[in-house]
Design a protein around this motif. Structure first.
Motif, PDB file in Angstrom:
ATOM      1  N   ARG A 179      36.810  42.180  39.630  1.00 40.64           N
ATOM      2  CA  ARG A 179      36.221  41.412  38.541  1.00 40.64           C
ATOM      3  C   ARG A 179      36.983  40.102  38.280  1.00 40.64           C
ATOM      4  NH1 ARG A 179      32.786  42.837  34.434  1.00 40.64           N
ATOM      5  NH2 ARG A 179      32.921  45.035  35.023  1.00 40.64           N
ATOM      6  N   GLY A 180      38.273  40.051  38.608  1.00 41.24           N
ATOM      7  CA  GLY A 180      39.089  38.879  38.307  1.00 41.24           C
ATOM      8  C   GLY A 180      38.916  37.750  39.309  1.00 41.24           C
ATOM      9  N   ARG A 181      39.535  36.618  38.960  1.00 41.51           N
ATOM     10  CA  ARG A 181      39.467  35.444  39.844  1.00 41.51           C
ATOM     11  C   ARG A 181      40.213  35.691  41.147  1.00 41.51           C
ATOM     12  NH1 ARG A 181      42.017  30.792  36.434  1.00 41.51           N
ATOM     13  NH2 ARG A 181      42.096  29.865  38.524  1.00 41.51           N
ATOM     14  N   GLU A 182      41.322  36.400  41.069  1.00 37.89           N
ATOM     15  CA  GLU A 182      42.150  36.697  42.227  1.00 37.89           C
ATOM     16  C   GLU A 182      42.671  38.131  42.084  1.00 37.89           C
ATOM     17  OE1 GLU A 182      42.309  34.911  44.762  1.00 37.89           O
ATOM     18  OE2 GLU A 182      41.901  32.840  44.138  1.00 37.89           O
ATOM     19  N   THR A 205      37.972  42.568  53.242  1.00 36.89           N
ATOM     20  CA  THR A 205      36.992  41.652  52.657  1.00 36.89           C
ATOM     21  C   THR A 205      37.189  41.622  51.149  1.00 36.89           C
ATOM     22  OG1 THR A 205      35.393  42.122  54.419  1.00 36.89           O
ATOM     23  CG2 THR A 205      34.545  41.148  52.373  1.00 36.89           C
ATOM     24  N   MET A 206      37.517  40.443  50.621  1.00 34.75           N
ATOM     25  CA  MET A 206      37.733  40.290  49.184  1.00 34.75           C
ATOM     26  C   MET A 206      36.497  39.713  48.521  1.00 34.75           C
ATOM     27  SD  MET A 206      40.657  41.398  48.197  1.00 34.75           S
ATOM     28  CE  MET A 206      40.460  40.707  46.558  1.00 34.75           C
ATOM     29  N   VAL A 207      36.028  40.388  47.466  1.00 35.67           N
ATOM     30  CA  VAL A 207      34.892  39.911  46.679  1.00 35.67           C
ATOM     31  C   VAL A 207      35.385  39.768  45.242  1.00 35.67           C
ATOM     32  CG1 VAL A 207      32.517  40.326  45.976  1.00 35.67           C
ATOM     33  CG2 VAL A 207      33.317  41.169  48.198  1.00 35.67           C
ATOM     34  N   ASN A 208      35.719  38.539  44.846  1.00 36.49           N
ATOM     35  CA  ASN A 208      36.273  38.287  43.517  1.00 36.49           C
ATOM     36  C   ASN A 208      35.194  37.822  42.540  1.00 36.49           C
ATOM     37  OD1 ASN A 208      39.020  38.892  44.104  1.00 36.49           O
ATOM     38  ND2 ASN A 208      39.217  36.921  45.153  1.00 36.49           N
ATOM     39  N   ASP A 209      35.562  37.787  41.258  1.00 40.77           N
ATOM     40  CA  ASP A 209      34.654  37.339  40.197  1.00 40.77           C
ATOM     41  C   ASP A 209      33.347  38.131  40.199  1.00 40.77           C
ATOM     42  OD1 ASP A 209      36.062  35.366  38.784  1.00 40.77           O
ATOM     43  OD2 ASP A 209      35.712  33.907  40.373  1.00 40.77           O
ATOM     44  N   THR A 210      33.432  39.404  40.503  1.00 42.93           N
ATOM     45  CA  THR A 210      32.230  40.222  40.640  1.00 42.93           C
ATOM     46  C   THR A 210      32.437  41.587  40.005  1.00 42.93           C
ATOM     47  OG1 THR A 210      31.691  39.131  42.736  1.00 42.93           O
ATOM     48  CG2 THR A 210      30.577  41.211  42.271  1.00 42.93           C
ATOM     49  N   GLY A 211      31.484  42.004  39.186  1.00 46.48           N
ATOM     50  CA  GLY A 211      31.544  43.324  38.583  1.00 46.48           C
ATOM     51  C   GLY A 211      30.600  44.297  39.269  1.00 46.48           C
TER      52      GLY A 211
END
Length: 452
Positions: A179-182, A205-211
């Motif tokens: 959920r966070g920016r980083e 695989t990083m998926v940021n800013d996502t709930g």
């Protein structure tokens, strides 16, 4: 009587036993799981195959506690605390039989539980929180029978990052939904970005800013995918790395005081506030942050063991106190070491502190010495006084434990100017002539002076 058989609870029981013999003090301890006195911090490395488990993660078995005249009852869950009657109700997990047991002194060490989002499918088989050795074994059982090799980790805190690496070691294709920016919200985002790059370097695989909006299940009822507002990520296993919350449901039901973070409130002797013969420690309590002056919830075995020592001393007739913490923690992603202590920028703003922040690049050893590796140090200092407020360090070998220099300086209330004169050990294989922490302190001291 002790509720909880891990670090805080059994440290308290063991310390009380050292002070008082079995003829002077009877000790009864309840643990709902199979294991006692174990290292929950080692679970990701067990799952990743770097250490054997679970036996290697156990410091003292139930049998060893019993030989020390502690009546330890495993697979026994306390379901109610009757404060007025000075008794607890406990249930045998296997048989269901329940009974009341009276106490003179009570220690609550119920720990913390993984945060499970209130989402469809979050409780489905194949979705795992990782807090106890039983949790670790359950995850390994799922990995052993999984048909595919796709894993989704929800959250990118310490547990999320460490579990993502563990699953990579297991040969899984890993996606982290954050959920966070980083990743690593315990760091400022600019430092978290360094962790992000290291994780991608491992193939994560990083998926940021996502709930996450849903955990989708298949025809067998097991987790099959993690759903966000923008995408669906197939999963043969889902690991929750969102964090933990204090396990205080028993205490709340008993009317004991709980703070804003959900943890039990205690005094410096670890007594529950307003209750002379009830103590609490470990991941179920809130602790004083010595830098901000605020209460925090920090789930770490280092604190839990110290709490247990204090509680056991006091319950055994001695005297001890726990002064508080500065918020020191270390972790790693592959060979990247991650460390922090004190306040982040947003922490300092929240408590009304004006500060300067500096970041420096240095090396772990003298630049000419073989295998010197880069290191990034970020330092916060109070604007007017120059008092150290926090340090974050990201780098390779030799980076993580350097944060202990800052932890001592924070505890001592040092300014960054005072830090520049610290007599630290130096030799080319271990450090440049100016250690990276001192380089950051010098830059911070200049920034304080320039800020007026």
């Amino acid at each position: 009587m002790v509720i909880g058989g891990d670090a805080a609870g059994m440290s308290a029981a063991s310390q009380a036993r050292r002070l008082r013999g079995p003829d002077e003090l009877e000790i009864v301890a309840f643990e709902r799981g199979h294991f006692t006195s174990y290292s929950a911090c080692g679970i990701p490395y067990w799952v990743g195959g770097e250490v054997d488990g679970p036996d290697r993660l156990i410091a003292r078995t139930p049998e060893e506690h019993r030989t020390r005249h502690i009546d330890l009852r495993t697979r026994t869950e306390v379901t109610e605390i009757d404060v007025a009657g000075r008794r607890v109700r406990a249930r045998d997990v296997d048989s269901g039989a329940a009974s009341w047991t009276s106490y003179d002194k009570l220690v609550i060490a119920t720990g913390a539980r993984p945060v499970r989002p209130d989402l469809p499918g979050a409780d489905a088989p194949g979705v795992h929180g990782v807090q106890t050795l039983d949790d670790g074994q359950a995850l390994l059982d799922t990995l052993a029978r999984a048909r595919g090799r796709r894993a989704v980790v929800v959250g990118a805190g310490y547990i999320g990052v460490e579990m993502a690496e563990a699953l990579i070691h297991r040969g899984y294709e890993v996606t982290v939904v954050n959920r966070g920016r980083e990743p690593m919200s315990t760091l400022d985002p600019d430092m978290g970005r360094l962790v992000h790059k290291a994780m991608e370097g491992l193939g994560i695989t990083m998926v940021n800013d996502t709930g996450v909006t849903e955990v989708r299940t298949g025809g067998d009822g097991r987790a099959s995918a993690v759903v966000t507002a923008d995408a669906v990520y197939p999963a043969d296993v889902v690991v929750l790395g969102i964090g933990v919350t204090p396990e205080t449901s028993l205490a709340r039901a008993a009317g004991l005081p709980v703070g804003g973070h959900g943890g039990l409130l205690t005094d410096r002797a670890m007594r529950v506030r307003g209750h002379a013969d009830i103590w609490a420690g470990g991941d179920c309590v809130e602790v004083l942050d010595l830098v901000s002056g605020q209460l925090r919830h920090i789930a770490l075995g280092t604190h839990a063991n110290k709490h247990g020592q204090v509680i056991g001393t006091n319950a055994g007739g001695g005297y001890a106190t726990f002064p508080g913490v500065v918020g020191t923690a270390v972790s790693k992603v592959c060979d990247l070491e991650i460390a922090r202590t004190g306040l982040r920028e947003k922490d300092a703003r929240r408590v009304g502190l004006e500060f300067v922040a500096v970041t420096i690049e240095s090396t772990s050893r003298a630049g000419y010495y073989p295998d010197a590796s880069p290191m990034t140090v970020k330092m916060l200092a109070e604007r007017r006084t120059g008092k150290l407020l926090g340090v974050q360090i990201v780098g390779r070998e030799g980076a993580g434990k350097r944060v202990d220099i800052a932890a001592v300086a924070l505890t001592a209330g040092m300014t960054v100017e005072q830090m520049t004169a610290l007599d630290l050990g130096y030799a080319p294989p271990f450090s440049p002539v100016w250690d990276p922490v001192l380089v950051a302190a010098r830059k911070a001291a200049r920034a304080v002076e320039e800020s007026g």
